[in-house]
Design a protein around this motif. Structure first.
Motif, short mmCIF file in Angstrom:
data_model
loop_
_atom_site.label_atom_id
_atom_site.label_comp_id
_atom_site.label_asym_id
_atom_site.label_seq_id
_atom_site.Cartn_x
_atom_site.Cartn_y
_atom_site.Cartn_z
N ASP A 42 0.88 -0.94 -0.27
CA ASP A 42 0.03 0.27 0.18
C ASP A 42 1.13 1.59 -0.61
O ASP A 42 1.87 1.20 0.65
CB ASP A 42 -0.65 -0.04 1.04
N LEU A 43 0.96 2.00 -0.81
CA LEU A 43 1.37 3.31 -1.44
C LEU A 43 1.22 4.48 -0.09
O LEU A 43 2.10 5.55 -0.57
CB LEU A 43 1.40 3.39 -2.83
N ARG A 49 -1.00 8.31 -1.05
CA ARG A 49 -1.94 7.94 -1.84
C ARG A 49 -2.42 6.83 -1.75
O ARG A 49 -1.32 6.08 -1.69
CB ARG A 49 -2.13 8.10 -3.33
N SER A 50 -3.83 5.94 -1.45
CA SER A 50 -3.50 4.45 -0.50
C SER A 50 -3.99 3.65 -1.85
O SER A 50 -4.88 3.80 -2.52
CB SER A 50 -5.30 5.03 0.34
N LEU A 51 -2.86 2.88 -2.36
CA LEU A 51 -2.77 2.52 -3.90
C LEU A 51 -2.75 1.19 -3.38
O LEU A 51 -1.32 1.41 -2.53
CB LEU A 51 -2.31 3.18 -4.83
N ASP A 52 -2.54 -0.30 -4.13
CA ASP A 52 -2.21 -1.33 -3.55
C ASP A 52 -1.18 -1.47 -4.84
O ASP A 52 -2.17 -1.70 -6.36
CB ASP A 52 -3.30 -2.39 -3.32
N LEU A 61 1.77 4.83 -11.46
CA LEU A 61 1.79 4.44 -9.43
C LEU A 61 2.28 5.91 -9.64
O LEU A 61 2.76 6.04 -10.73
CB LEU A 61 3.63 3.70 -9.72
N PRO A 62 2.37 6.56 -7.99
CA PRO A 62 2.36 7.75 -8.38
C PRO A 62 4.32 8.29 -7.60
O PRO A 62 4.26 7.47 -7.77
CB PRO A 62 1.40 8.68 -7.02
#
Length: 114
Positions: A42-43, A49-52, A61-62
């Motif tokens: 989780d980023l 940012r809540s991204l898997d 991807l940030p």
């Protein structure tokens, strides 16, 4: 990780310039199959940012935060101009003769095969 943003090409270049014997990195596979060098699944911590990672295409991807808190030293921060999550192949291309220890972060046979 304590001197440059973790798992970036800039961090690896800095480590090599300081005479490290080998690199240690973590890998995951994005939704579109790209093997990336990234510790957290989780980023949120790394990018805000809540991204898997495994559910996100590579192009989406940030960048990492800068400064970024050092996981093994709470309250300490690293920074750098390189904030991009690199592909594993980029690390191999940049450091073809450098020994590398790779930690596979997910139980993913396709990631291991890659």
């Amino acid at each position: 990780a304590g001197e440059r943003i973790e798992n970036t090409l800039e961090a690896f270049e800095h480590a090599v310039s300081q005479g490290c014997d080998w690199l240690e990195l973590d890998v995951r596979r994005t939704c579109d199959g790209v093997v990336v060098v990234c510790h957290d699944r989780d980023l949120t911590r790394q990018s805000g940012r809540s991204l898997d990672v495994t559910q996100t295409d590579y192009k989406d991807l940030p960048p990492y935060r800068s400064p970024l808190e050092v996981t093994f030293s709470p309250g300490c921060f690293s920074s750098g101009s390189d904030r991009r999550i690199p592909r594993l192949v980029e690390v191999f291309q940049r450091f073809p003769r450098q020994p590398i220890s790779i930690e596979v972060k997910d139980d993913d046979d396709e990631l291991i095969d890659e």
